[in-house]
Design a protein around this motif. Structure first.
Motif, PDB file in Angstrom:
ATOM      1  N   TRP A 181       0.856  -1.179   0.000  1.00  0.00           N
ATOM      2  CA  TRP A 181       0.000   0.000   0.000  1.00  0.00           C
ATOM      3  C   TRP A 181       0.900   1.239   0.000  1.00  0.00           C
ATOM      4  CZ3 TRP A 181      -4.900   0.667  -1.083  1.00  0.00           C
ATOM      5  CH2 TRP A 181      -5.548   1.851  -0.705  1.00  0.00           C
ATOM      6  N   GLU A 182       1.004   1.904  -1.124  1.00  0.00           N
ATOM      7  CA  GLU A 182       1.968   3.007  -1.263  1.00  0.00           C
ATOM      8  C   GLU A 182       1.769   4.111  -0.227  1.00  0.00           C
ATOM      9  OE1 GLU A 182       4.116   5.669  -4.744  1.00  0.00           O
ATOM     10  OE2 GLU A 182       2.145   4.780  -5.140  1.00  0.00           O
ATOM     11  N   PRO A 183       0.525   4.535   0.078  1.00  0.00           N
ATOM     12  CA  PRO A 183       0.388   5.565   1.114  1.00  0.00           C
ATOM     13  C   PRO A 183       0.955   5.140   2.467  1.00  0.00           C
ATOM     14  CG  PRO A 183      -1.634   5.403  -0.160  1.00  0.00           C
ATOM     15  CD  PRO A 183      -0.770   4.244  -0.572  1.00  0.00           C
ATOM     16  N   TYR A 184       0.888   3.845   2.762  1.00  0.00           N
ATOM     17  CA  TYR A 184       1.475   3.382   4.021  1.00  0.00           C
ATOM     18  C   TYR A 184       2.995   3.430   3.945  1.00  0.00           C
ATOM     19  CZ  TYR A 184       1.607   0.715   8.415  1.00  0.00           C
ATOM     20  OH  TYR A 184       1.797   0.303   9.723  1.00  0.00           O
ATOM     21  N   ALA A 185       3.557   3.101   2.799  1.00  0.00           N
ATOM     22  CA  ALA A 185       5.004   3.223   2.625  1.00  0.00           C
ATOM     23  C   ALA A 185       5.444   4.669   2.848  1.00  0.00           C
ATOM     24  CB  ALA A 185       5.415   2.749   1.237  1.00  0.00           C
ATOM     25  N   GLU A 186       4.683   5.605   2.295  1.00  0.00           N
ATOM     26  CA  GLU A 186       5.004   7.025   2.476  1.00  0.00           C
ATOM     27  C   GLU A 186       4.905   7.417   3.948  1.00  0.00           C
ATOM     28  OE1 GLU A 186       2.125   8.705  -0.114  1.00  0.00           O
ATOM     29  OE2 GLU A 186       3.299   8.343  -1.951  1.00  0.00           O
ATOM     30  N   TYR A 187       3.893   6.885   4.607  1.00  0.00           N
ATOM     31  CA  TYR A 187       3.730   7.163   6.041  1.00  0.00           C
ATOM     32  C   TYR A 187       4.903   6.586   6.839  1.00  0.00           C
ATOM     33  CZ  TYR A 187       1.945   6.512  10.778  1.00  0.00           C
ATOM     34  OH  TYR A 187       1.803   6.490  12.141  1.00  0.00           O
ATOM     35  N   MET A 188       5.284   5.346   6.538  1.00  0.00           N
ATOM     36  CA  MET A 188       6.426   4.733   7.218  1.00  0.00           C
ATOM     37  C   MET A 188       7.681   5.582   7.058  1.00  0.00           C
ATOM     38  SD  MET A 188       6.073   0.722   6.159  1.00  0.00           S
ATOM     39  CE  MET A 188       4.879  -0.401   6.867  1.00  0.00           C
ATOM     40  N   LEU A 189       7.897   6.073   5.843  1.00  0.00           N
ATOM     41  CA  LEU A 189       9.068   6.910   5.585  1.00  0.00           C
ATOM     42  C   LEU A 189       9.010   8.193   6.406  1.00  0.00           C
ATOM     43  CD1 LEU A 189       9.472   6.473   1.724  1.00  0.00           C
ATOM     44  CD2 LEU A 189      11.055   5.668   3.491  1.00  0.00           C
ATOM     45  N   GLU A 190       7.833   8.780   6.510  1.00  0.00           N
ATOM     46  CA  GLU A 190       7.693   9.997   7.309  1.00  0.00           C
ATOM     47  C   GLU A 190       8.095   9.741   8.757  1.00  0.00           C
ATOM     48  OE1 GLU A 190       3.716  11.416   6.986  1.00  0.00           O
ATOM     49  OE2 GLU A 190       3.860  11.889   4.850  1.00  0.00           O
ATOM     50  N   VAL A 191       7.656   8.604   9.305  1.00  0.00           N
ATOM     51  CA  VAL A 191       7.971   8.277  10.697  1.00  0.00           C
ATOM     52  C   VAL A 191       9.448   7.945  10.856  1.00  0.00           C
ATOM     53  CG1 VAL A 191       7.553   6.630  12.571  1.00  0.00           C
ATOM     54  CG2 VAL A 191       5.627   7.505  11.226  1.00  0.00           C
ATOM     55  N   MET A 192       9.948   7.073   9.986  1.00  0.00           N
ATOM     56  CA  MET A 192      11.283   6.523  10.190  1.00  0.00           C
ATOM     57  C   MET A 192      12.405   7.484   9.793  1.00  0.00           C
ATOM     58  SD  MET A 192      10.764   3.700  11.692  1.00  0.00           S
ATOM     59  CE  MET A 192      12.523   3.360  11.749  1.00  0.00           C
ATOM     60  N   ASN A 193      12.171   8.328   8.818  1.00  0.00           N
ATOM     61  CA  ASN A 193      13.233   9.247   8.387  1.00  0.00           C
ATOM     62  C   ASN A 193      13.567  10.301   9.440  1.00  0.00           C
ATOM     63  OD1 ASN A 193      14.119   8.245   5.887  1.00  0.00           O
ATOM     64  ND2 ASN A 193      12.438   9.227   4.785  1.00  0.00           N
ATOM     65  N   VAL A 194      12.667  10.486  10.400  1.00  0.00           N
ATOM     66  CA  VAL A 194      12.959  11.429  11.491  1.00  0.00           C
ATOM     67  C   VAL A 194      13.159  10.710  12.819  1.00  0.00           C
ATOM     68  CG1 VAL A 194      11.735  13.313  10.347  1.00  0.00           C
ATOM     69  CG2 VAL A 194      10.499  11.861  11.965  1.00  0.00           C
ATOM     70  N   ALA A 195      13.075   9.381  12.826  1.00  0.00           N
ATOM     71  CA  ALA A 195      13.265   8.625  14.063  1.00  0.00           C
ATOM     72  C   ALA A 195      14.730   8.688  14.480  1.00  0.00           C
ATOM     73  CB  ALA A 195      12.821   7.176  13.870  1.00  0.00           C
ATOM     74  N   PRO A 196      15.017   9.061  15.719  1.00  0.00           N
ATOM     75  CA  PRO A 196      16.417   9.154  16.160  1.00  0.00           C
ATOM     76  C   PRO A 196      17.118   7.807  16.118  1.00  0.00           C
ATOM     77  CG  PRO A 196      14.923  10.247  17.706  1.00  0.00           C
ATOM     78  CD  PRO A 196      14.058   9.451  16.772  1.00  0.00           C
ATOM     79  N   GLY A 197      18.395   7.828  15.771  1.00  0.00           N
ATOM     80  CA  GLY A 197      19.224   6.636  15.859  1.00  0.00           C
ATOM     81  C   GLY A 197      19.143   5.688  14.698  1.00  0.00           C
ATOM     82  N   TYR A 198      18.559   6.124  13.567  1.00  0.00           N
ATOM     83  CA  TYR A 198      18.432   5.270  12.387  1.00  0.00           C
ATOM     84  C   TYR A 198      19.056   5.941  11.162  1.00  0.00           C
ATOM     85  CZ  TYR A 198      14.853   2.175  14.502  1.00  0.00           C
ATOM     86  OH  TYR A 198      14.170   1.272  15.268  1.00  0.00           O
ATOM     87  N   ARG A 199      19.451   5.107  10.211  1.00  0.00           N
ATOM     88  CA  ARG A 199      19.852   5.589   8.891  1.00  0.00           C
ATOM     89  C   ARG A 199      19.073   4.814   7.844  1.00  0.00           C
ATOM     90  NH1 ARG A 199      24.710   4.184   8.953  1.00  0.00           N
ATOM     91  NH2 ARG A 199      24.510   2.289   7.702  1.00  0.00           N
ATOM     92  N   ASN A 200      18.404   5.538   6.956  1.00  0.00           N
ATOM     93  CA  ASN A 200      17.706   4.911   5.839  1.00  0.00           C
ATOM     94  C   ASN A 200      18.745   4.311   4.901  1.00  0.00           C
ATOM     95  OD1 ASN A 200      16.180   4.282   3.521  1.00  0.00           O
ATOM     96  ND2 ASN A 200      14.810   6.014   3.823  1.00  0.00           N
ATOM     97  N   GLN A 201      18.600   3.049   4.548  1.00  0.00           N
ATOM     98  CA  GLN A 201      19.579   2.393   3.683  1.00  0.00           C
ATOM     99  C   GLN A 201      19.355   2.678   2.202  1.00  0.00           C
ATOM    100  OE1 GLN A 201      19.759  -1.812   5.095  1.00  0.00           O
ATOM    101  NE2 GLN A 201      21.682  -1.144   6.004  1.00  0.00           N
ATOM    102  N   ALA A 202      18.293   3.409   1.891  1.00  0.00           N
ATOM    103  CA  ALA A 202      18.081   3.853   0.514  1.00  0.00           C
ATOM    104  C   ALA A 202      18.861   5.141   0.296  1.00  0.00           C
ATOM    105  CB  ALA A 202      16.603   4.087   0.237  1.00  0.00           C
ATOM    106  N   ALA A 203      19.561   5.223  -0.814  1.00  0.00           N
ATOM    107  CA  ALA A 203      20.408   6.388  -1.084  1.00  0.00           C
ATOM    108  C   ALA A 203      19.608   7.675  -1.164  1.00  0.00           C
ATOM    109  CB  ALA A 203      21.193   6.167  -2.375  1.00  0.00           C
ATOM    110  N   ASP A 204      18.345   7.582  -1.594  1.00  0.00           N
ATOM    111  CA  ASP A 204      17.529   8.773  -1.771  1.00  0.00           C
ATOM    112  C   ASP A 204      16.561   9.004  -0.606  1.00  0.00           C
ATOM    113  OD1 ASP A 204      15.798   6.686  -2.141  1.00  0.00           O
ATOM    114  OD2 ASP A 204      15.022   7.356  -4.090  1.00  0.00           O
ATOM    115  N   SER A 205      16.809   8.315   0.525  1.00  0.00           N
ATOM    116  CA  SER A 205      15.945   8.410   1.706  1.00  0.00           C
ATOM    117  C   SER A 205      14.529   7.916   1.432  1.00  0.00           C
ATOM    118  CB  SER A 205      15.895   9.855   2.244  1.00  0.00           C
ATOM    119  OG  SER A 205      17.164  10.255   2.694  1.00  0.00           O
ATOM    120  N   GLY A 206      14.382   7.082   0.404  1.00  0.00           N
ATOM    121  CA  GLY A 206      13.087   6.502   0.077  1.00  0.00           C
ATOM    122  C   GLY A 206      13.088   5.014   0.340  1.00  0.00           C
ATOM    123  N   CYS A 207      12.524   4.266  -0.584  1.00  0.00           N
ATOM    124  CA  CYS A 207      12.452   2.815  -0.457  1.00  0.00           C
ATOM    125  C   CYS A 207      13.652   2.160  -1.138  1.00  0.00           C
ATOM    126  CB  CYS A 207      11.158   2.302  -1.072  1.00  0.00           C
ATOM    127  SG  CYS A 207       9.676   2.879  -0.203  1.00  0.00           S
TER     128      CYS A 207
END
Length: 239
Positions: A181-207
């Motif tokens: 569900w793409e809107p949920y993926a977008e929501y997950m990114l919104e939460v996780m991209n600002v979550a402290p202590g994490y690095r997104n493994q996608a080069a573009d901060s996406g999926c």
């Protein structure tokens, strides 16, 4: 991931506010094989929430890379991953009893010993049974997206969930999520991209591109038939 999930962030249980579980119980018919799995497999592979904090090196009889999956559904993906990586250990949590029975029956049929199973709320297991900085991966595949805006509070991916998972992952450990569900993926990114202590493994901060280690699930095949895509997200703990 089981479609039974009614997810939310951990919440306090008070007289005025009841904590939301990470699942919704649903009924299901039990096949002979699934019942065999429950009857014979739970004593071999089942773990209890009431036992509290566990030493999983002792549980598995070895020290090995360890993966925790929230909501393994009918167990097909978890079984496939465990069979493909006998050098790794897997802890799965699911409340749908036919799915638990199916996984346990598969473990016995394939003579696998690198999986343990909880049949209760995954968030309680993480909080009470898993030591901090002890997991190499945490998997959350195809959780219920709770499409309606008023139900978004029930989604398992929330800031408090991200922090709980971060505590349980080793530094360098990975939270891997997938949704069709793409809107949920977008929501997950919104939460996780600002979550402290994490690095997104996608080069573009996406999926990320579909990882080879994630088995194709019935949900993915269903989504493909409906013309849906699948989005994978990977976040590594950095501190």
């Amino acid at each position: 991931m089981s479609e039974a999930h009614d997810p939310s962030a951990p919440a306090e249980d008070t007289s005025h506010h009841r904590a939301i579980k990470s699942f919704v119980m649903r009924a299901g018919r039990m096949t002979e094989g699934q019942q065999r799995g429950l009857d014979m497999g739970l004593p071999l592979f089942g773990l209890e929430l009431g036992d509290g904090l566990r030493d999983f090196d002792q549980v598995f009889g070895r020290s090995a890379p360890r993966t925790f999956e929230i909501g393994f559904g009918m167990g097909h993906s978890l079984l496939e991953m465990a069979a493909a990586a006998p050098e790794q250990d897997f802890i799965g949590v699911e409340v749908h009893r036919p799915g638990v029975g199916a996984l346990l029956n598969g473990l016995m049929t394939q003579k696998l010993s690198n999986v343990r199973v909880y049949t209760c709320d995954a968030l309680e297991v993480l909080r009470d049974c898993v030591a901090d900085a002890s997991l190499d991966r945490l998997l959350l595949f195809f959780p219920d997206p709770w499409h309606k805006a008023r139900h978004h509070k029930r989604r398992i991916v929330q800031p408090a969930f991200a922090e709980l998972v971060r505590q349980k992952l080793k530094v360098g450990g990975v939270l891997h999520m997938a949704t069709d569900w793409e809107p949920y993926a977008e929501y997950m990114l919104e939460v996780m991209n600002v979550a402290p202590g994490y690095r997104n493994q996608a080069a573009d901060s996406g999926c990320v591109p579909r990882p080879a280690e994630r088995p194709t699930t019935k949900f993915e095949r269903r989504g493909e038939r409906l013309g849906h895509g699948v989005w994978d997200l990977k976040f590594a703990r950095i501190d």
